[in-house]
Design a protein around this motif. Structure first.
Motif, PDB file in Angstrom:
ATOM      1  N   THR A   3      46.970 -74.170  -8.568  1.00 54.39           N
ATOM      2  CA  THR A   3      46.813 -72.962  -7.761  1.00 54.39           C
ATOM      3  C   THR A   3      45.576 -72.198  -8.196  1.00 54.39           C
ATOM      4  OG1 THR A   3      49.207 -72.840  -7.568  1.00 54.39           O
ATOM      5  CG2 THR A   3      47.963 -70.848  -7.038  1.00 54.39           C
ATOM      6  N   ARG A   4      45.346 -72.147  -9.491  1.00 54.41           N
ATOM      7  CA  ARG A   4      44.170 -71.440 -10.003  1.00 54.41           C
ATOM      8  C   ARG A   4      42.884 -72.095  -9.506  1.00 54.41           C
ATOM      9  NH1 ARG A   4      42.380 -70.352 -16.253  1.00 54.41           N
ATOM     10  NH2 ARG A   4      40.542 -69.175 -15.714  1.00 54.41           N
ATOM     11  N   ALA A   5      42.841 -73.415  -9.542  1.00 51.26           N
ATOM     12  CA  ALA A   5      41.657 -74.125  -9.073  1.00 51.26           C
ATOM     13  C   ALA A   5      41.425 -73.864  -7.592  1.00 51.26           C
ATOM     14  CB  ALA A   5      41.796 -75.620  -9.339  1.00 51.26           C
ATOM     15  N   CYS A   6      42.477 -73.868  -6.808  1.00 46.65           N
ATOM     16  CA  CYS A   6      42.344 -73.583  -5.370  1.00 46.65           C
ATOM     17  C   CYS A   6      41.812 -72.174  -5.143  1.00 46.65           C
ATOM     18  CB  CYS A   6      43.680 -73.748  -4.662  1.00 46.65           C
ATOM     19  SG  CYS A   6      44.219 -75.456  -4.528  1.00 46.65           S
ATOM     20  N   GLY A   7      42.236 -71.237  -5.969  1.00 47.20           N
ATOM     21  CA  GLY A   7      41.768 -69.866  -5.833  1.00 47.20           C
ATOM     22  C   GLY A   7      40.300 -69.704  -6.181  1.00 47.20           C
ATOM     23  N   LEU A   8      39.770 -70.633  -6.959  1.00 46.44           N
ATOM     24  CA  LEU A   8      38.362 -70.554  -7.358  1.00 46.44           C
ATOM     25  C   LEU A   8      37.426 -71.183  -6.338  1.00 46.44           C
ATOM     26  CD1 LEU A   8      38.780 -71.436 -11.107  1.00 46.44           C
ATOM     27  CD2 LEU A   8      38.303 -69.202 -10.131  1.00 46.44           C
ATOM     28  N   PRO A  10      36.749 -70.601  -3.205  1.00 46.50           N
ATOM     29  CA  PRO A  10      35.863 -69.701  -2.443  1.00 46.50           C
ATOM     30  C   PRO A  10      34.660 -69.229  -3.250  1.00 46.50           C
ATOM     31  CG  PRO A  10      38.154 -69.072  -2.121  1.00 46.50           C
ATOM     32  CD  PRO A  10      38.130 -70.125  -3.202  1.00 46.50           C
ATOM     33  N   HIS A  11      34.833 -69.018  -4.551  1.00 44.53           N
ATOM     34  CA  HIS A  11      33.712 -68.577  -5.381  1.00 44.53           C
ATOM     35  C   HIS A  11      32.687 -69.690  -5.548  1.00 44.53           C
ATOM     36  CE1 HIS A  11      35.688 -64.844  -6.292  1.00 44.53           C
ATOM     37  NE2 HIS A  11      36.769 -65.514  -6.619  1.00 44.53           N
ATOM     38  N   ILE A  12      33.172 -70.903  -5.720  1.00 47.57           N
ATOM     39  CA  ILE A  12      32.263 -72.036  -5.870  1.00 47.57           C
ATOM     40  C   ILE A  12      31.505 -72.270  -4.571  1.00 47.57           C
ATOM     41  CG2 ILE A  12      32.155 -74.531  -6.249  1.00 47.57           C
ATOM     42  CD1 ILE A  12      34.539 -74.108  -8.218  1.00 47.57           C
ATOM     43  N   VAL A  13      32.212 -72.186  -3.458  1.00 45.96           N
ATOM     44  CA  VAL A  13      31.558 -72.331  -2.160  1.00 45.96           C
ATOM     45  C   VAL A  13      30.560 -71.204  -1.947  1.00 45.96           C
ATOM     46  CG1 VAL A  13      31.947 -72.271   0.338  1.00 45.96           C
ATOM     47  CG2 VAL A  13      33.437 -73.637  -1.126  1.00 45.96           C
ATOM     48  N   SER A  14      30.925 -69.988  -2.328  1.00 44.84           N
ATOM     49  CA  SER A  14      30.016 -68.848  -2.171  1.00 44.84           C
ATOM     50  C   SER A  14      28.734 -69.056  -2.949  1.00 44.84           C
ATOM     51  CB  SER A  14      30.691 -67.557  -2.638  1.00 44.84           C
ATOM     52  OG  SER A  14      31.783 -67.249  -1.824  1.00 44.84           O
ATOM     53  N   ALA A  15      28.831 -69.573  -4.154  1.00 46.11           N
ATOM     54  CA  ALA A  15      27.623 -69.815  -4.938  1.00 46.11           C
ATOM     55  C   ALA A  15      26.796 -70.919  -4.300  1.00 46.11           C
ATOM     56  CB  ALA A  15      27.975 -70.173  -6.370  1.00 46.11           C
ATOM     57  N   PRO A  35      31.799 -63.489 -11.483  1.00 46.59           N
ATOM     58  CA  PRO A  35      33.078 -63.502 -12.216  1.00 46.59           C
ATOM     59  C   PRO A  35      33.999 -64.661 -11.802  1.00 46.59           C
ATOM     60  CG  PRO A  35      32.532 -61.269 -11.571  1.00 46.59           C
ATOM     61  CD  PRO A  35      31.547 -62.168 -10.873  1.00 46.59           C
ATOM     62  N   GLY A  36      33.969 -65.011 -10.520  1.00 49.42           N
ATOM     63  CA  GLY A  36      34.768 -66.152 -10.068  1.00 49.42           C
ATOM     64  C   GLY A  36      34.291 -67.457 -10.664  1.00 49.42           C
ATOM     65  N   LEU A  37      32.983 -67.611 -10.772  1.00 46.35           N
ATOM     66  CA  LEU A  37      32.445 -68.825 -11.380  1.00 46.35           C
ATOM     67  C   LEU A  37      32.747 -68.885 -12.876  1.00 46.35           C
ATOM     68  CD1 LEU A  37      29.027 -69.106  -9.544  1.00 46.35           C
ATOM     69  CD2 LEU A  37      31.128 -70.386  -9.115  1.00 46.35           C
ATOM     70  N   ILE A  38      32.729 -67.735 -13.524  1.00 47.27           N
ATOM     71  CA  ILE A  38      33.092 -67.693 -14.947  1.00 47.27           C
ATOM     72  C   ILE A  38      34.543 -68.136 -15.121  1.00 47.27           C
ATOM     73  CG2 ILE A  38      33.503 -66.131 -16.899  1.00 47.27           C
ATOM     74  CD1 ILE A  38      30.908 -64.656 -16.032  1.00 47.27           C
ATOM     75  N   LEU A  39      35.414 -67.701 -14.223  1.00 44.38           N
ATOM     76  CA  LEU A  39      36.808 -68.170 -14.274  1.00 44.38           C
ATOM     77  C   LEU A  39      36.875 -69.688 -14.114  1.00 44.38           C
ATOM     78  CD1 LEU A  39      38.773 -65.508 -12.200  1.00 44.38           C
ATOM     79  CD2 LEU A  39      38.915 -65.929 -14.659  1.00 44.38           C
ATOM     80  N   GLY A  40      36.053 -70.216 -13.234  1.00 43.38           N
ATOM     81  CA  GLY A  40      36.014 -71.664 -13.041  1.00 43.38           C
ATOM     82  C   GLY A  40      35.575 -72.398 -14.291  1.00 43.38           C
ATOM     83  N   LEU A  41      34.608 -71.846 -14.992  1.00 44.02           N
ATOM     84  CA  LEU A  41      34.154 -72.454 -16.242  1.00 44.02           C
ATOM     85  C   LEU A  41      35.247 -72.454 -17.303  1.00 44.02           C
ATOM     86  CD1 LEU A  41      30.597 -70.880 -16.532  1.00 44.02           C
ATOM     87  CD2 LEU A  41      31.135 -73.265 -15.988  1.00 44.02           C
ATOM     88  N   GLN A  42      36.131 -71.492 -17.237  1.00 40.02           N
ATOM     89  CA  GLN A  42      37.193 -71.353 -18.238  1.00 40.02           C
ATOM     90  C   GLN A  42      38.450 -72.150 -17.889  1.00 40.02           C
ATOM     91  OE1 GLN A  42      37.280 -67.047 -18.053  1.00 40.02           O
ATOM     92  NE2 GLN A  42      36.281 -66.917 -20.047  1.00 40.02           N
ATOM     93  N   ASP A  43      38.467 -72.836 -16.779  1.00 35.41           N
ATOM     94  CA  ASP A  43      39.646 -73.587 -16.340  1.00 35.41           C
ATOM     95  C   ASP A  43      39.713 -74.925 -17.072  1.00 35.41           C
ATOM     96  OD1 ASP A  43      41.803 -74.689 -15.064  1.00 35.41           O
ATOM     97  OD2 ASP A  43      40.996 -74.455 -13.042  1.00 35.41           O
ATOM     98  N   THR A  44      40.191 -74.894 -18.303  1.00 35.03           N
ATOM     99  CA  THR A  44      40.202 -76.091 -19.152  1.00 35.03           C
ATOM    100  C   THR A  44      41.149 -77.182 -18.657  1.00 35.03           C
ATOM    101  OG1 THR A  44      41.842 -75.056 -20.593  1.00 35.03           O
ATOM    102  CG2 THR A  44      39.522 -74.816 -21.216  1.00 35.03           C
ATOM    103  N   GLN A  50      35.465 -76.997 -13.658  1.00 36.90           N
ATOM    104  CA  GLN A  50      34.445 -76.517 -14.589  1.00 36.90           C
ATOM    105  C   GLN A  50      33.069 -77.077 -14.224  1.00 36.90           C
ATOM    106  OE1 GLN A  50      36.525 -77.950 -18.159  1.00 36.90           O
ATOM    107  NE2 GLN A  50      36.419 -75.843 -18.938  1.00 36.90           N
ATOM    108  N   SER A  51      33.027 -78.350 -13.912  1.00 32.40           N
ATOM    109  CA  SER A  51      31.771 -78.990 -13.559  1.00 32.40           C
ATOM    110  C   SER A  51      31.184 -78.393 -12.288  1.00 32.40           C
ATOM    111  CB  SER A  51      32.012 -80.497 -13.389  1.00 32.40           C
ATOM    112  OG  SER A  51      30.825 -81.152 -13.041  1.00 32.40           O
ATOM    113  N   HIS A  52      32.019 -78.177 -11.293  1.00 33.14           N
ATOM    114  CA  HIS A  52      31.533 -77.590 -10.037  1.00 33.14           C
ATOM    115  C   HIS A  52      31.110 -76.136 -10.224  1.00 33.14           C
ATOM    116  CE1 HIS A  52      32.080 -80.862  -7.218  1.00 33.14           C
ATOM    117  NE2 HIS A  52      33.232 -81.134  -7.802  1.00 33.14           N
ATOM    118  N   ALA A  53      31.808 -75.417 -11.080  1.00 38.45           N
ATOM    119  CA  ALA A  53      31.418 -74.027 -11.358  1.00 38.45           C
ATOM    120  C   ALA A  53      30.048 -73.994 -12.042  1.00 38.45           C
ATOM    121  CB  ALA A  53      32.471 -73.338 -12.221  1.00 38.45           C
ATOM    122  N   ALA A  54      29.824 -74.896 -12.982  1.00 39.67           N
ATOM    123  CA  ALA A  54      28.513 -74.969 -13.641  1.00 39.67           C
ATOM    124  C   ALA A  54      27.426 -75.346 -12.637  1.00 39.67           C
ATOM    125  CB  ALA A  54      28.552 -75.972 -14.798  1.00 39.67           C
TER     126      ALA A  54
END
Length: 113
Positions: A3-8, A10-15, A35-44, A50-54
């Protein structure tokens, strides 16, 4: 996908929209996207997220205006330790994106890096 990954997503798409909308996105929506991308980086639990957020940070940083890097500088204190940790401990696919993200970020905020 969690669920957390799905919530992220939109932020990854926005970037990724940074490629389309360029500087406008960085100037007006950085407080939502970064901040959304930072959350993505922290999704261990989800290295792919994490890779897509980076990778999204790469796109975002490449379009930060040279004369106005504040949209990224404000987050360096939080972002750099996370990227450093991922570079040390993340899976290889994450490390590869993090190296490129660091290069892109350092170029965009060169005087603050």
């Amino acid at each position: 996908m969690s669920t957390r990954a799905c919530g992220l997503l939109p932020h990854i798409v926005s970037a990724s929209f940074a490629l389309i909308f360029g500087i406008t996105l960085q100037k007006t929506l950085h407080s939502l996207v970064v901040p959304g991308l930072i959350l993505g980086l922290q999704d261990t639990e989800n290295p792919r997220v994490q890779s897509h957020a980076a990778a999204a940070f790469i796109n975002f940083a490449e379009h930060v205006p040279e004369n106005s890097p504040e949209s990224l500088e404000a987050y360096l204190g939080q972002l750099l330790p996370i990227l450093h940790n991922l570079l040390q401990t993340g899976p290889r696919m994450v490390q590869e994106q993090v190296i490129t993200a660091l290069a892109s970020i350092s170029h965009s905020v060169s005087h603050s890096f």
